[in-house]
Design a protein around this motif. Structure first.
Motif, mmCIF file in Angstrom:
data_model
loop_
_atom_site.group_PDB
_atom_site.id
_atom_site.type_symbol
_atom_site.label_atom_id
_atom_site.label_comp_id
_atom_site.label_asym_id
_atom_site.label_seq_id
_atom_site.Cartn_x
_atom_site.Cartn_y
_atom_site.Cartn_z
ATOM 1 N N VAL A 161 -4.858 6.517 8.884
ATOM 2 C CA VAL A 161 -4.158 6.903 7.663
ATOM 3 C C VAL A 161 -4.578 5.942 6.556
ATOM 4 N N LEU A 162 -5.050 6.498 5.434
ATOM 5 C CA LEU A 162 -5.574 5.677 4.343
ATOM 6 C C LEU A 162 -5.013 6.151 3.007
ATOM 7 N N PRO A 163 -4.981 5.242 2.011
ATOM 8 C CA PRO A 163 -4.494 5.627 0.683
ATOM 9 C C PRO A 163 -5.621 6.211 -0.170
ATOM 10 N N PRO A 207 -6.648 13.461 -1.239
ATOM 11 C CA PRO A 207 -5.708 13.530 -0.108
ATOM 12 C C PRO A 207 -5.982 14.751 0.765
ATOM 13 N N HIS A 230 -6.065 10.900 7.901
ATOM 14 C CA HIS A 230 -5.094 11.404 6.934
ATOM 15 C C HIS A 230 -5.204 10.549 5.670
ATOM 16 N N LEU A 232 -3.529 9.871 2.141
ATOM 17 C CA LEU A 232 -2.272 10.100 1.452
ATOM 18 C C LEU A 232 -2.311 9.489 0.053
ATOM 19 N N GLU A 234 -1.160 6.960 -2.718
ATOM 20 C CA GLU A 234 -0.909 5.555 -2.399
ATOM 21 C C GLU A 234 0.569 5.263 -2.141
ATOM 22 N N GLU A 236 2.822 7.304 -0.931
ATOM 23 C CA GLU A 236 3.161 7.851 0.386
ATOM 24 C C GLU A 236 2.571 6.984 1.496
ATOM 25 N N PHE A 237 1.364 6.455 1.257
ATOM 26 C CA PHE A 237 0.765 5.575 2.255
ATOM 27 C C PHE A 237 1.590 4.301 2.424
ATOM 28 N N ASP A 238 2.008 3.695 1.312
ATOM 29 C CA ASP A 238 2.814 2.476 1.400
ATOM 30 C C ASP A 238 4.122 2.743 2.156
ATOM 31 N N TRP A 240 4.607 5.129 4.410
ATOM 32 C CA TRP A 240 4.256 5.347 5.826
ATOM 33 C C TRP A 240 4.000 4.021 6.531
#
Length: 251
Positions: A161-163, A207, A230, A232, A234, A236-238, A240
């Protein structure tokens, strides 16, 4: 031609996967240039053959013939030198220039036949690992050392999972044999070699969900060695990452 338009043209002509990385358009444009040059050289070769057949009985002075051959060889040498220099510049930008200091850090480990992704947690430091502690069946596939305080907040996932819009620095490892880490939509391919710590960095831009493949024949289960990336926004990534590294707080 602007890079976005060139990328769209390449995808429509050559059926490439959609590009979702910042460095992708430059690579796609270079690929398009190579393909069009190859097509032009193919057409030129056929034209020269037809001209030779049409004038097979004509006599060309030796000096003139030598000059023609020299000019053709010189033109080809300059063309290939140009393409090689351009490709080296793209490679240098992606591999010889290090990532930004603020880049997100993720460790990628390949093993027969799975990918694992480790995040360093709040302390931004990866904990120590030991081969003798590797136990996938017991929930420790990477062999995290529980006596190392930096390992306490490390989080291991089977999905990457990455931003979006933030540079990422991946550290590639392998526990057993050579695995080929490949994300076609990110225009990435790099071998994970046992005993080596290999870095690749890039910036996801779009995304979505993208396939992660192994491109090296690594054993009987090679066909099923795949994972999902995935990307996302940024924020949403933070959120998660916080949930995964602070399960008690999230609950």
């Amino acid at each position: 031609m602007p890079l976005p338009q060139a990328t769209t043209l390449i995808q429509s002509l050559w059926h490439l996967p959609p590009n979702a990385a910042a460095h992708g358009p430059a690579l796609d444009c270079h690929l398009l240039l190579n393909l069009w040059i190859a097509l032009a050289l193919l057409a030129l070769a056929h034209i020269l053959v037809l001209i030779g057949l049409a004038k097979r009985r004509s006599h060309t002075p030796p000096r003139r013939q030598a000059l023609i051959e020299f000019l053709l060889l010189a033109a080809l040498a300059l063309l290939f030198a140009f393409l090689a220099t351009r490709a080296e510049a793209l490679w240098q930008a992606a591999r010889y220039t290090g990532p930004d200091r603020a880049a997100a850090q993720v460790e990628v480990t390949g093993m027969q036949f799975a990918w694992y992704f480790r995040y360093p947690g709040a302390d931004a430091t990866f904990g120590a690992t030991k081969p003798e502690l590797v136990a996938p069946g017991e929930g420790n596939p990477l062999g995290l050392d529980p006596t190392d305080p930096h390992s306490a907040d490390d989080f291991v996932s089977s999905q990457l999972v990455l931003p979006a819009g933030r540079e990422v620095d991946l550290r590639l490892h392998s526990q057993d044999v050579i695995h080929g880490f490949s994300v076609p939509a990110m225009r990435l391919k790099q071998n994970a070699v046992p005993g080596q710590d290999i870095h690749i960095h890039f910036t996801p831009t779009v995304p979505g969900d993208y396939a992660i493949l192994c491109t090296q024949l690594c054993g009987l289960g090679h066909y099923r060695m795949a994972a999902t990336l995935h990307v996302l926004p940024e924020k949403e990534f933070d959120a998660w990452l916080y949930r995964e590294t602070h399960p008690l707080a999230a609950s």
